[in-house]
Each structure stands twice: as C-alpha cells, then as structure tokens.
Design a protein around this motif. Sequence first.
Motif: not given
Length: 334
Positions: A115, A119, A315
């Motif tokens: 993640y 990002d 997500y």
Amino acid sequence: MKRQGQLLDHIADLNNLYEAFYKAQKGKAHKPAICAYREQLQANLRTLRLQITSGSVETGTYRSFTIYDPKKRLICATPFPQRVLHHALMNVCHPFFEKQQIGESFASRRGKGTYAALDKAREYKRHYRWFLKLDVRKYFESIDHALLKKQLYRLFKDKDVLLIFEKIIDSYSTGENKSVPIGNLTSQYFANHYLSVADHCVKEVLRVPAYVRYMDDMVLWHNDKGKLLETGCRFQEFVARELDLELKPFCLNATTKGLPFLGYRLFSDRVWLSPRSKKRFMDTSSRYACNLQTGLWTQKKFANHFMPLVAFTEYANAREFRKKVYSKCFACEE
C-alpha cells in the motif's frame, strides 16, 4: 560501501534464536511439526546454534506445491528448523541489506509494503504525463547464483555467514545455476537485493525523476514520452548485461489511461481492481464460503482467511462489487 563482518556470533546467540523461533511459528503455532519442535525448544535451538557456529547447517529438502493465486507459482516450503535459521540470519543481516535499498523500493521492507508503493505511485502519477511499467520475465527463476553470491560478497565480509548464504543458494536450482525458491524468507531478501543495483542505475545514472519498485514490478514516470522510452531501452540493456535478466514487453501509456500496478488500476481520482484481482476475489470468496458452509472451517478460521482478502479490495473503489460477490457466495447458504 563498507562490508560488514563479525556477525556469526550475533546470529548464533540464543536470544536471537528464540526470537527467530517465535517469528517462524507465527500464525502456524498449532501445526504438528512446530508443536514437536517447541516441545524440545531449548535442545533444538542449541543444536541449531552448534550447526551455525560449526558451519554444518542443513539446507534444502523443500516441500513443493503449486498455487494459482493470482497466477501459477511453484512454492517451496523449507522444513521448520530451516525457517528458524532463515529468521535468525535476517534478524541480524536485515540492516545491512536495508542500507543498499533506495527509498523507492517497497518489497520485503519494514515500514514499506504494497500500500505504501501504491500511495507513492498515485502521488507520482499526479505530477507526470507518462508512465513506463516494467516487469522481469520469470524473475525468481532467472536470478543467477554466481551474480547473487558476488553481490553478497560485496555486502558482507564474514566468511562463515557467506558460506551459510552460499549453502542456501546452492540448495535450489532450476538449471544453469539459476533460481531462488519462492516461499523462503531468504529468497525475498536475495531477490529484493539482486535488483537494488538496478535501482541505483535508474536514480543515479539514468536520472529518472520518479520511480517505484515492488520486487520485480517497476514503474518509471516522465513528462517526455520519447525520453521515457529511451530510458526504458537503456534500462533493459543494463539489466540484461549486468544481471542476466529479461524484461517483458514495455507497458508505456499516458497516466490518464490508468496504471496497472500490484493488482489494481490507478487513476487520478479512483482506484479499480484489476480483472485478475476481481476473478481472484470471486473464486476465493466462493471457495472460502463453501468451506464455512460445509463445516470444513469454523467461523473463526473463515474470518482469519476472509478478512485479509476483503482488505485487499478495500484499497479500491469496489464496494458495489463486494456486495455482489457476497450475495452470490452466501445466497446458497439458505
């Protein structure tokens, strides 16, 4: 970079071995082999300590099985005592592998992960017009033993530790002295380290302004499409010449078209699951639901498996998709 030595005593220290045991058994404490090891824990760790200090560690004897999640992979599981050894090695050697990594490398590193890589990719795609996605063909199978050992010799000078690393590397091969087994903790470190030289090439030689790597999945960004393609060709030549690796065909596109990365498709204002990730979620949810409904799994075991699967989809903008899957999988329960 200064090589690191005098590590063997730290690796063989009983406190480190106890820590390695608890890491190796995490999430699997009730398996028979681990229970048996734990019953004679002190004796087993002293035996491992003696093996480490004498250079007689056991390696190999892998148990192999194939998974299809998300694609076909041969997984090689080591016997539990060897998993303890691998954790003991990396408890001590982790900081020295870490020093070689750049900030834009995200796999197998504390405080990084999937993640964080996503990002960072989303941040870069807001600032650049073009992306170039690169992927190594059969990466783990293509890692050259001689080149990997040479890299480790540049990183460490403790001959006893290097001999243990060599034994682990030599314990597995798919031919031509290549390949590290998927499933080993040491393999994750070796594979991530193997491409670190390419990271430094990208940043320090090719001067790419924006770059993210998650193991062998790499993305480069630039505002000049021609410059980006030229850089990709130079990078392809570098990894072929220096690392004996072959890249898959380039994926060059405008950032507005969406970046396929780590199971998602990243847009400026939204994140989609990739088609493969959607299929994986549907198929695996159906299998897990069946295990619950037939009594093969308890509610607790179902939750332990199902919640990480759901977390992956969270997500993305996938609420309605999840609802449809839930209704299909659990409707048959009635």
